[in-house]
Design a protein around this motif. Structure first.
Motif, PDB file in Angstrom:
ATOM      1  N   ILE A 203       0.859  -1.187   0.000  1.00 48.81           N
ATOM      2  CA  ILE A 203       0.000   0.000   0.000  1.00 48.81           C
ATOM      3  C   ILE A 203       0.894   1.235   0.000  1.00 48.81           C
ATOM      4  CG2 ILE A 203      -1.764   1.318   1.237  1.00 48.81           C
ATOM      5  CD1 ILE A 203      -2.659  -1.280   2.553  1.00 48.81           C
ATOM      6  N   GLY A 204       0.735   2.082  -0.989  1.00 49.64           N
ATOM      7  CA  GLY A 204       1.455   3.346  -1.033  1.00 49.64           C
ATOM      8  C   GLY A 204       0.470   4.497  -0.891  1.00 49.64           C
ATOM      9  N   LEU A 205       0.780   5.416   0.009  1.00 49.27           N
ATOM     10  CA  LEU A 205      -0.057   6.604   0.223  1.00 49.27           C
ATOM     11  C   LEU A 205       0.786   7.818  -0.112  1.00 49.27           C
ATOM     12  CD1 LEU A 205      -1.586   5.546   3.674  1.00 49.27           C
ATOM     13  CD2 LEU A 205      -2.569   5.185   1.393  1.00 49.27           C
ATOM     14  N   VAL A 206       0.486   8.480  -1.216  1.00 47.90           N
ATOM     15  CA  VAL A 206       1.331   9.551  -1.743  1.00 47.90           C
ATOM     16  C   VAL A 206       0.566  10.864  -1.743  1.00 47.90           C
ATOM     17  CG1 VAL A 206       2.646  10.356  -3.734  1.00 47.90           C
ATOM     18  CG2 VAL A 206       2.622   7.911  -3.162  1.00 47.90           C
ATOM     19  N   GLY A 207       1.099  11.872  -1.059  1.00 50.58           N
ATOM     20  CA  GLY A 207       0.454  13.170  -1.006  1.00 50.58           C
ATOM     21  C   GLY A 207       0.279  13.775  -2.384  1.00 50.58           C
ATOM     22  N   LYS A 208      -0.943  14.202  -2.696  1.00 51.84           N
ATOM     23  CA  LYS A 208      -1.242  14.739  -4.027  1.00 51.84           C
ATOM     24  C   LYS A 208      -1.567  16.234  -3.959  1.00 51.84           C
ATOM     25  CE  LYS A 208      -2.125  14.252  -8.472  1.00 51.84           C
ATOM     26  NZ  LYS A 208      -3.177  13.320  -8.927  1.00 51.84           N
TER      27      LYS A 208
ATOM     28  N   PHE B 201      -1.939   3.740  -3.808  1.00 54.83           N
ATOM     29  CA  PHE B 201      -1.357   2.762  -4.722  1.00 54.83           C
ATOM     30  C   PHE B 201      -1.483   1.372  -4.094  1.00 54.83           C
ATOM     31  CE2 PHE B 201       0.567   6.710  -5.919  1.00 54.83           C
ATOM     32  CZ  PHE B 201       0.901   6.611  -7.255  1.00 54.83           C
ATOM     33  N   LEU B 202      -1.791   0.371  -4.911  1.00 63.21           N
ATOM     34  CA  LEU B 202      -1.897  -1.011  -4.447  1.00 63.21           C
ATOM     35  C   LEU B 202      -1.132  -1.926  -5.409  1.00 63.21           C
ATOM     36  CD1 LEU B 202      -5.700  -1.278  -3.523  1.00 63.21           C
ATOM     37  CD2 LEU B 202      -3.777  -0.892  -1.955  1.00 63.21           C
ATOM     38  N   GLY B 203      -0.783  -3.118  -4.903  1.00 66.59           N
ATOM     39  CA  GLY B 203      -0.261  -4.160  -5.779  1.00 66.59           C
ATOM     40  C   GLY B 203       1.236  -4.332  -5.797  1.00 66.59           C
ATOM     41  N   GLY B 204       1.973  -3.543  -5.010  1.00 69.67           N
ATOM     42  CA  GLY B 204       3.391  -3.844  -4.849  1.00 69.67           C
ATOM     43  C   GLY B 204       3.541  -5.005  -3.886  1.00 69.67           C
ATOM     44  N   ARG B 205       4.740  -5.227  -3.391  1.00 69.55           N
ATOM     45  CA  ARG B 205       4.888  -6.274  -2.396  1.00 69.55           C
ATOM     46  C   ARG B 205       6.113  -6.028  -1.529  1.00 69.55           C
ATOM     47  NH1 ARG B 205       6.841 -12.058  -4.608  1.00 69.55           N
ATOM     48  NH2 ARG B 205       8.721 -11.479  -5.753  1.00 69.55           N
TER      49      ARG B 205
ATOM     50  N   GLY C 111      -6.045  -6.952 -10.024  1.00 68.55           N
ATOM     51  CA  GLY C 111      -5.999  -5.709 -10.775  1.00 68.55           C
ATOM     52  C   GLY C 111      -7.062  -4.725 -10.329  1.00 68.55           C
ATOM     53  N   LYS C 112      -6.926  -3.503 -10.759  1.00 75.10           N
ATOM     54  CA  LYS C 112      -7.804  -2.430 -10.293  1.00 75.10           C
ATOM     55  C   LYS C 112      -9.269  -2.687 -10.596  1.00 75.10           C
ATOM     56  CE  LYS C 112      -8.606   2.541 -10.725  1.00 75.10           C
ATOM     57  NZ  LYS C 112      -8.098   3.821 -11.300  1.00 75.10           N
ATOM     58  N   ASP C 113      -9.567  -3.142 -11.805  1.00 79.12           N
ATOM     59  CA  ASP C 113     -10.967  -3.268 -12.215  1.00 79.12           C
ATOM     60  C   ASP C 113     -11.719  -4.320 -11.414  1.00 79.12           C
ATOM     61  OD1 ASP C 113     -10.547  -1.328 -14.079  1.00 79.12           O
ATOM     62  OD2 ASP C 113     -10.222  -2.722 -15.748  1.00 79.12           O
TER      63      ASP C 113
ATOM     64  N   LEU D 235       6.462  -2.750  -9.014  1.00 81.56           N
ATOM     65  CA  LEU D 235       5.769  -1.484  -8.821  1.00 81.56           C
ATOM     66  C   LEU D 235       4.297  -1.728  -8.528  1.00 81.56           C
ATOM     67  CD1 LEU D 235       7.167   0.783 -11.690  1.00 81.56           C
ATOM     68  CD2 LEU D 235       7.663   0.972  -9.243  1.00 81.56           C
ATOM     69  N   ASN D 236       3.706  -0.826  -7.758  1.00 82.23           N
ATOM     70  CA  ASN D 236       2.260  -0.857  -7.571  1.00 82.23           C
ATOM     71  C   ASN D 236       1.583   0.062  -8.589  1.00 82.23           C
ATOM     72  OD1 ASN D 236       2.950   1.631  -6.415  1.00 82.23           O
ATOM     73  ND2 ASN D 236       2.882   0.812  -4.344  1.00 82.23           N
ATOM     74  N   TRP D 237       0.291   0.231  -8.488  1.00 80.47           N
ATOM     75  CA  TRP D 237      -0.453   1.037  -9.450  1.00 80.47           C
ATOM     76  C   TRP D 237      -1.524   1.839  -8.709  1.00 80.47           C
ATOM     77  CZ3 TRP D 237      -4.986  -1.262  -8.316  1.00 80.47           C
ATOM     78  CH2 TRP D 237      -4.981  -2.644  -8.058  1.00 80.47           C
ATOM     79  N   VAL D 238      -2.019   2.873  -9.377  1.00 77.82           N
ATOM     80  CA  VAL D 238      -2.988   3.771  -8.747  1.00 77.82           C
ATOM     81  C   VAL D 238      -4.324   3.061  -8.589  1.00 77.82           C
ATOM     82  CG1 VAL D 238      -4.276   5.916  -8.958  1.00 77.82           C
ATOM     83  CG2 VAL D 238      -1.874   5.839  -9.647  1.00 77.82           C
TER      84      VAL D 238
END
Length: 599
Positions: A528-533, A541-545, A593-595, A551-554
């Motif tokens: 889980i990545g939480l990036v200030g926007k 972001f999800l899907g890294g490890r 995946g995201k969908d 890489l993870n994805w939005v």
């Protein structure tokens, strides 16, 4: 900043001088060099006029010297929480300036005496705290300009340095921190990290002249302005303009990628046979800095370039590291700092062309990389046997911040441990601290000191929180657009409660937060990545490890800070209900995946 902070000069700026010098030979179509390149070129090997400004009574440095100062291990900052107060008080420039001072510690290995000196500096010259970094270094925050030289001098007096902890040079070398004794693999990893740090350091004597000469009585350091000094300095590795941007290196094992080698410009992943290192897969082109408004920027995972065998020395690895650095030095983008990291050169050229150029600089061909993948990440926390009859203890330190606050007096506890027990120590890439060489009797004594001062022991930290980390962000970082270090504990409180209620409290996954997209806490390969926007809102972001090689994805953009956990909650439920046997959270998100994830 006030005009008083800026050197008075009628000479053209360094960039103007550089442009003039190049104009006769450059076509109109040739990319213009960035301003930073002119500053470095005319700095006389990183001197600039730092010494002159250090001696005046202003609170800060000019922008050119502020950029050069990074190579010496310091960032000029201001307290953004107090800007309105500063403006109202009529403070010059409308800001309360101070400095972050960063110590480079290869592999995080440090003695109790060295650590104790940093604790003292944090209390006497800093803001009362200390911070362990995501690259296994130490940062002092809130150092006033008048105390800057004293802080850097005292760090050097305990045989450490701030040189090249920041700036367009090789950064602090990362390495697996677990202090397993009589293990040739871990010993050799640390040795390689230290050798690389020594061989790739800048050669300039400016650092010694400015910070380590003369008394601390306030008299001006005996360094002439860059325009007047006829220095004998040379930089055979870096040249007069050093590198286009920062250059990060790490050393790790497939079974323990705690140094996150896939996030590095250059990574060395050990290849082992019969419990010893026979060589390294060399990875190139990692890096996480992103500018959302510039589609040309992106996070990238390092790619395997070659296998290099090693025997009794680290010379082959060092030679390859130098060759890669030189290729980046000579061909990296010096016109646009947003795309100046090695990852862009590798991908713009393609790995094959890049490898051939490295071989050209080496003078020989390289072997193809060996098939390999990372399989684990050892955070080295809690009690562990060293292998020599002694123990090491990894203490969880939330987001690396060491301070005394309320009933938790961590700084006082660590001071007592350093003074009375004096164990060797290691800083981990997850901002935690390891105490080494402990006897059976030391175990109860160490825990007693920590508990007496209200410090929560590692075994009492939830798995959810144990694998989290954040960058400092507000109020001191000038790039931050959101909170990070001050916000993540609150988010982890809520996440702990929800995961426990779902029966997922023991799940291991990484949660990493940054206050801007530059990715200092490495959010782009986390589960889980939480990036200030933007103010108060994050990209999830999800899907890294945890292993760090993906890489993870939005998953969702512009999520308010108080909705982060509720946004993730349907995904946690879906993970609980639909996961495969032994599937981790990151692998689950990656597979679906995201969908297919809950919205």
């Amino acid at each position: 900043m006030s005009d008083k902070s800026k050197p008075k000069s009628t000479k053209p700026s360094p960039l103007d001088q550089l442009k003039a010098a190049k104009s006769k030979d450059s076509s109109d179509d040739e990319p213009k060099l960035s301003g930073a390149e002119g500053v470095k070129l005319n700095s006389n090997f990183l001197r600039g006029t730092i010494a002159e400004e250090l001696a005046d009574d202003s609170a800060g440095f000019s922008s050119d010297n502020g950029m050069l100062l990074k190579h010496h291990g310091s960032y000029q900052q201001d307290d953004r929480d107090r800007r309105a107060e500063a403006k109202k008080a009529g403070v010059p420039g409308g800001k309360y300036f101070s400095f972050m001072v960063r110590t480079a510690i290869p592999g995080g290995r440090i003695t109790s005496d060295q650590f104790l000196e940093h604790l003292k500096l944090g209390q006497t010259l800093g803001d009362g705290t200390l911070r362990l970094t995501t690259r296994q270094g130490i940062q002092l925050h809130g150092v006033l300009k008048s105390n800057l030289k004293a802080a850097i001098r005292r760090i050097n007096e305990v045989q450490l340095t701030t040189l090249a902890a920041c700036g367009d040079v090789r950064r602090n070398l990362m390495c697996n921190p677990a202090p397993y004794k009589n293990d040739p693999v871990y010993d050799k990893l640390q040795e390689l990290a230290e050798d690389l740090a020594a061989e790739l350091k800048p050669n300039t004597t400016a650092y010694h002249e400015i910070w380590l000469t003369d008394s601390e009585t306030g008299e001006k350091t005996n360094v002439a302005p860059a325009s007047e000094t006829k220095t004998k300095d040379t930089e055979p590795l870096y040249g007069k303009t050093y590198l286009p941007r920062k250059f990060k290196l790490g050393v790790a094992l497939p079974g323990d990628n705690s140094a996150d080698v896939y996030s590095q410009d250059v990574g060395f992943l050990a290849v082992c046979e019969d419990f010893d290192i026979v060589g390294y897969n060399v990875l190139v082109g990692g890096g996480f800095g992103v500018t959302p408004s510039a589609s040309k920027t992106y996070a990238a995972i390092a790619m395997p370039m070659a296998f290099i065998p090693v025997s009794d020395t680290n010379t082959p690895a060092i030679d390859v590291a130098k060759a890669v650095l030189k290729v980046q030095r000579d061909f990296g983008n010096r016109s646009d700092r947003k795309t100046a990291r090695l990852k862009y050169l590798v991908r713009n050229w393609g790995l094959e062309k890049f490898t051939k150029k490295v071989e050209e600089y080496l003078g020989h061909d390289l072997q193809a990389p060996r098939p390999m993948e990372v399989i684990d990440y050892n955070d080295a926390l809690g009690w562990n046997e060293q292998g020599d009859g002694r123990w090491f203890y990894g203490l969880f330190i939330e987001n690396g911040r060491i301070k005394d606050a309320g009933d938790v007096n961590l700084m006082t506890a660590l001071t007592e441990i350093c003074k009375t027990m004096a164990p060797p120590m290691r800083i981990t890439p997850h901002q935690n601290l390891i105490f080494c060489d402990l006897s059976d009797d030391d175990r109860e004594r160490l825990e007693g000191i920590l508990v007496h001062h209200g410090v929560v022991l590692t075994d009492d930290i939830s798995t959810t929180r144990r694998w989290s980390m954040a960058c400092p962000a507000l109020p001191m970082c000038g790039l931050a657009v959101t909170e990070s270090e001050r916000m993540l504990p609150t988010i982890m409180d809520e996440m702990e409660r929800e995961l426990t209620s779902l029966g997922l409290g023991d799940e291991v996954f990484t949660t990493r937060m940054t206050g801007c997209p530059n990715g200092c806490s490495r959010p782009y390969n986390a589960d889980i990545g939480l990036v200030g926007k933007t103010k108060g809102k994050y990209t999830i972001f999800l899907g890294g490890r945890r292993q760090g090689d993906r890489l993870n994805w939005v998953f969702k953009d512009l999520v308010p800070e108080d909705e982060v956990v509720s946004t993730l909650l349907p995904v946690f439920r879906q993970f609980r209900d639909d996961r495969q046997t032994n599937e981790t959270f990151g692998d689950f998100c990656h597979r679906l995946g995201k969908d297919a994830l809950a919205t």
